[in-house]
Structures are given as C-alpha cells and as structure tokens.
Enzyme design. Sequence first.
Site, mmCIF file in Angstrom:
data_model
loop_
_atom_site.group_PDB
_atom_site.id
_atom_site.type_symbol
_atom_site.label_atom_id
_atom_site.label_comp_id
_atom_site.label_asym_id
_atom_site.label_seq_id
_atom_site.Cartn_x
_atom_site.Cartn_y
_atom_site.Cartn_z
ATOM 1 C CE LYS A 22 -19.827 -34.375 -82.128
ATOM 2 N NZ LYS A 22 -18.872 -34.816 -81.900
ATOM 3 C CG ASN A 23 -17.888 -30.807 -80.267
ATOM 4 O OD1 ASN A 23 -18.168 -32.331 -80.254
ATOM 5 N ND2 ASN A 23 -16.672 -30.541 -81.511
ATOM 6 C CB CYS A 117 -13.514 -38.909 -85.576
ATOM 7 S SG CYS A 117 -15.617 -38.025 -85.722
ATOM 8 N NE ARG A 122 -9.634 -37.758 -80.734
ATOM 9 C CZ ARG A 122 -11.630 -37.685 -81.048
ATOM 10 N NH1 ARG A 122 -12.120 -38.384 -81.877
ATOM 11 N NH2 ARG A 122 -11.848 -36.342 -80.367
ATOM 12 C CG ASP A 306 -13.728 -30.332 -84.804
ATOM 13 O OD1 ASP A 306 -13.219 -30.613 -85.371
ATOM 14 O OD2 ASP A 306 -14.798 -30.443 -84.201
ATOM 15 N NE ARG A 398 -20.226 -40.411 -82.472
ATOM 16 C CZ ARG A 398 -18.516 -39.531 -83.024
ATOM 17 N NH1 ARG A 398 -18.158 -39.681 -84.131
ATOM 18 N NH2 ARG A 398 -18.421 -38.573 -82.326
HETATM 19 C C1 EPZ Z 1 -11.899 -31.444 -79.385
HETATM 20 O O1 EPZ Z 1 -11.508 -33.573 -79.598
HETATM 21 C C2 EPZ Z 1 -13.519 -32.711 -80.921
HETATM 22 N N1 EPZ Z 1 -14.910 -33.056 -79.694
HETATM 23 C C3 EPZ Z 1 -13.479 -32.610 -81.715
HETATM 24 O O2 EPZ Z 1 -14.498 -32.533 -83.177
HETATM 25 C C4 EPZ Z 1 -11.870 -31.516 -82.211
HETATM 26 O O3 EPZ Z 1 -11.391 -32.123 -83.580
HETATM 27 C C5 EPZ Z 1 -11.312 -31.143 -80.918
HETATM 28 O O4 EPZ Z 1 -11.701 -31.111 -80.234
HETATM 29 C C6 EPZ Z 1 -9.972 -29.958 -81.540
HETATM 30 O O5 EPZ Z 1 -10.620 -28.972 -81.393
HETATM 31 C C7 EPZ Z 1 -15.816 -32.728 -79.187
HETATM 32 O O6 EPZ Z 1 -15.736 -31.976 -78.593
HETATM 33 C C8 EPZ Z 1 -15.886 -34.028 -78.455
HETATM 34 P P1 EPZ Z 1 -8.400 -31.911 -77.912
HETATM 35 P P2 EPZ Z 1 -10.822 -33.237 -77.866
HETATM 36 O O7 EPZ Z 1 -8.343 -32.601 -76.936
HETATM 37 O O8 EPZ Z 1 -11.474 -32.323 -76.930
HETATM 38 C C9 EPZ Z 1 -3.796 -33.433 -78.256
HETATM 39 C C10 EPZ Z 1 -15.772 -33.611 -84.410
HETATM 40 O O9 EPZ Z 1 -15.674 -33.911 -85.258
HETATM 41 N N2 EPZ Z 1 -3.896 -34.140 -77.252
HETATM 42 O O10 EPZ Z 1 -8.434 -30.418 -77.988
HETATM 43 O O11 EPZ Z 1 -10.540 -34.979 -77.942
HETATM 44 C C11 EPZ Z 1 -4.694 -34.515 -79.300
HETATM 45 O O12 EPZ Z 1 -4.286 -35.472 -79.651
HETATM 46 C C12 EPZ Z 1 -14.709 -33.866 -83.342
HETATM 47 O O13 EPZ Z 1 -16.330 -32.886 -83.932
HETATM 48 C C13 EPZ Z 1 -3.136 -35.111 -75.903
HETATM 49 O O14 EPZ Z 1 -1.395 -34.727 -76.611
HETATM 50 O O15 EPZ Z 1 -8.818 -32.630 -78.700
HETATM 51 C C14 EPZ Z 1 -4.354 -33.450 -80.382
HETATM 52 O O16 EPZ Z 1 -3.105 -34.375 -81.368
HETATM 53 C C15 EPZ Z 1 -12.945 -34.656 -83.888
HETATM 54 N N3 EPZ Z 1 -3.211 -35.347 -74.725
HETATM 55 C C16 EPZ Z 1 -4.976 -32.112 -79.647
HETATM 56 O O17 EPZ Z 1 -4.257 -31.851 -78.336
HETATM 57 C C17 EPZ Z 1 -4.529 -35.387 -74.541
HETATM 58 O O18 EPZ Z 1 -4.440 -35.640 -72.501
HETATM 59 C C18 EPZ Z 1 -5.984 -31.625 -79.246
HETATM 60 O O19 EPZ Z 1 -6.619 -32.304 -78.344
HETATM 61 C C19 EPZ Z 1 -5.652 -34.229 -74.881
HETATM 62 C C20 EPZ Z 1 -5.257 -33.852 -76.325
#
Ligand code: EPZ
Length: 419
Positions: A22-23, A117, A122, A306, A398
């Site tokens: 998915k991702n 989610c 985020r 995840d 989803r």
């Molecule tokens: C991706 O989300 C995945 N989603 C998430 O999977 C997954 O949990 C996550 O990566 C971590 O592996 C998709 O790929 C669509 P991040 P993403 O940016 O990209 C902080 C699922 O269940 N952050 O790596 O949104 C953020 O708050 C979903 O399939 C900032 O501070 O995650 C978090 O604490 C849920 N500023 C950390 O970084 C930013 O600009 C990691 O978030 C971006 C992120």
Amino acid sequence: MEKLVVTGPTQLKGEVVISGAKNAAVALLPATLLIDGVCTIENLPNISDIQISCKILEELGAKITWNSQHSITIDTTNIVTTKAPLDLTSKFRASYYVIGAMLGRMGEIEVGMPGGCKLGARPIDQHIKGFERLGATVSLEKGTIYAKAKKLKGTSIYMDIVSVGATINVMLAAVLAKGTTIIDNAAKEPHIVDVANFLNTMGADIRGAGTDVIKINGVEKLHGGATYSVVPDQIEAGTFMLAAVATRGDLLLKNCITKHLESITAKIIEVGGNVEDNGDSIRVWCNKRPSKANIKTLPYPGFPTDLQPQMGVVLSLANGTSTINESIWDSRFQYTDELNKMGAKITAQGKNAFFEGVKKLHGAPVYSTDLRAGAALVVAGTTAEGVTEIYNLQHIDRGYENIEEKFRKIGAKIERVKE
Ligand code: EPZ
C-alpha cells in the site's frame, strides 16, 4: 454499517499470497504525474486508498484503464488542472505526494491538507522545507496548501527528522529539477527504494535510495512505455507472520521479500516462534505460548510502527510482562483499550505500554481506531474464545485487500456482516 464477525479461537494454517505494498503504491500513482506518456503498474493492492488515488489522478487529467484487478495503465500525457480535488485529497495521507509530483511537472499545485490515520500530530514541515529549498513558495490557507515554483533547482536538503513522506515527496519534486539534489538523513523504507526504482525505469537518475543519502540528478523529461510491478507489502506480510504466532498456527507467506522482514523475524524468534526464510516466501509457525519481549519501534530497518499493534496482540498473550516503546507516533496505543475489552491487561502511558500477558482473550465488540489497529483486532479475534465484532471497517479497507477472504482461506471463521 458493516462489521467483521470473528468466531474463535482458531489456529491459522495454510498459505497466503501477499499483495503489493500500500505505502509504495500510494506514492507510485502520483509519481506517474511526472511522466509525459503512458505506463503500466502491476501488483497493485485492491484497496480503497488506491481507488481514491486513481480518482485524484483522473481529476487532474490522467486517463486510467484497469487491465485487471491489480494492473492499471495510466496515460499522464495531458494534465488539465493544477487544483487537486479537496474532498478526495483529505481522505488519506499519501495524497500529499501530488504536491511533489505536480511541482515537478507543472510548477504549481493547490491541494487540501492530507487526512489519514489519527496517530497524533502529523506535521508536514519537512516536506515544505524541502520544496522551499528547491525554490518553491508554499503557503497554507484555511486547510489548503498552495505550492508554486518557476523552475525547481537542485540543492542539498538535510531532513531534521527521518520521514518517509518527506523523503518521497522531495524526491518526486527533485526528479525534473535543474541540477543535483541531495537528501541527507533520508528514510530507508522499502517503499522509498520502490519509488526510486519506478522513477529510474521511466528515465530518472536517482542514486542511493535505501541509504540515508539520496542523490537525484535532475533530468529534462520522464518517458513512459514501461511496466512496473509494486514491491510486496512488508506490513501485510508482517501482519500474517504475527497472526501465525498469536494463534500458534503455521503459515507460508508467498510473494514477499524476506530481507524486508528481518526485524520482525528476529522478534518472532525471540518470543519462541519459528521462521523458515525461503527468500521470496517465508514460513512462520509457533507451537507454544509466546514468551515476553520488549519492543521499540524505529524507522527501517528497525521494528516498524505499522506492526506495533499486531505485535501488541502477541505480547498480550505472552508469558510474562512485556513493554512497547512507540518512538514514531504520539498516539498509537488507542487499540489497547479495545484489546483490554477482550481480556488483555495492558497499561498505556504516553509512548510506552506495558503488557501483562494473559493465557487467552475472549470475544467482545471492538472498534478499529486506525488501519493497523483494525488488523490487530482481526488477529486478536482469531485467537479469542467466542465472538468478536469489529466495527469501523473503513480503516481496515484502506490498507488490506480482502482481509476476511485471506483470513478465511487459512482457517479463520470470519464474516463481513451488513447491519
Ligand atoms: C508513513 O507515514 C506511512 N504512511 C505510515 O503508515 C507509517 O506509520 C510512517 O510512514 C512511519 O513508518 C505512508 O507511507 C502513506 P513519517 P508518514 O513522515 O510518511 C514526523 C500505515 O498504517 N514528521 O515517516 O506520514 C511525524 O510526525 C501508515 O500504513 C515531522 O515531524 O510518516 C512522525 O513522528 C500509518 N515532520 C515521524 O516524523 C514532517 O514533515 C515519521 O513520520 C514529517 C514527519
């Protein structure tokens, strides 16, 4: 309203074919906006996030033909607007990938803040920082993001935080930029490598994806004409691996890349399960009560957040007290209230949860609070005595293709019921 009704306990046994990730898929589809031509994507998971991604692409001007349930051909020769449909983009997180792709291709995009989610805050500051470093102006007004650039220019970008989304989004924007972009402290997840491989197949010049430094040499144009297959879903595979352990079952998972499953394999062995690694398939079985373990979620190659709720089910049933430290998201223990309704003994405090293992769970009505929480409840339902009713299926749909069908094939007594 629909619910899943699971009658347990069952030992899950048999074979599961793992779907495309998915991702990765939710990033590959917007990535096609960078192509001036036609391409085919195969091994697409048939899930609601993909249906919505396709609708967004179509509204922007792409022509999509479904070749089969898992294969589409996309013609992105003509992009007709730079306004992405707000109602659709707010439905899921990955809609923000249209920003990077459309900035690269059209130099402009207007898009709603992404949904997805609810796992705590985020923010998207690292995405915005990357776009601005490449020369774009980005503003946020009343929930809409406006991004614009005359011509993006390659630069070096240090990510303050390891972010999957920001790494992919900035990579998309940089592909057609003038000159070279270096992303430092990049995320290394398999889906990042998959997006880079896809773009390179279409003529991009991206090196180092899968390491923490990614170098993107800007090219003038991406050509179409190729067929690409989405990488197998590491998280779906991990979900079934943990389901095998929780139910003391025996599962052979086909179409997976076992290298991507190493952190999960290590924890399964630690709790007393068995793993046979065949390279493109993996067998997991367990014939005793799992033992306690401590988990800390981390960016890849660490233990994935995840799979944290699914691991939580295993630890709820383990011999002894286990802990999970969730280091990625502020609010990913909402599922523990639901597991406690089923007889688990979990105390969650901030980013830590303590699992006092119980011998068995019992059925109860429970609510899926997010995608992976929903998957964990399905696993919990198969281990529990009696009937578990799982509500809020929109989260599960989803990200998991035909979840009840896949679980039924390996022996679960599970039905989707309309109320
Ligand atoms: C991706 O989300 C995945 N989603 C998430 O999977 C997954 O949990 C996550 O990566 C971590 O592996 C998709 O790929 C669509 P991040 P993403 O940016 O990209 C902080 C699922 O269940 N952050 O790596 O949104 C953020 O708050 C979903 O399939 C900032 O501070 O995650 C978090 O604490 C849920 N500023 C950390 O970084 C930013 O600009 C990691 O978030 C971006 C992120």
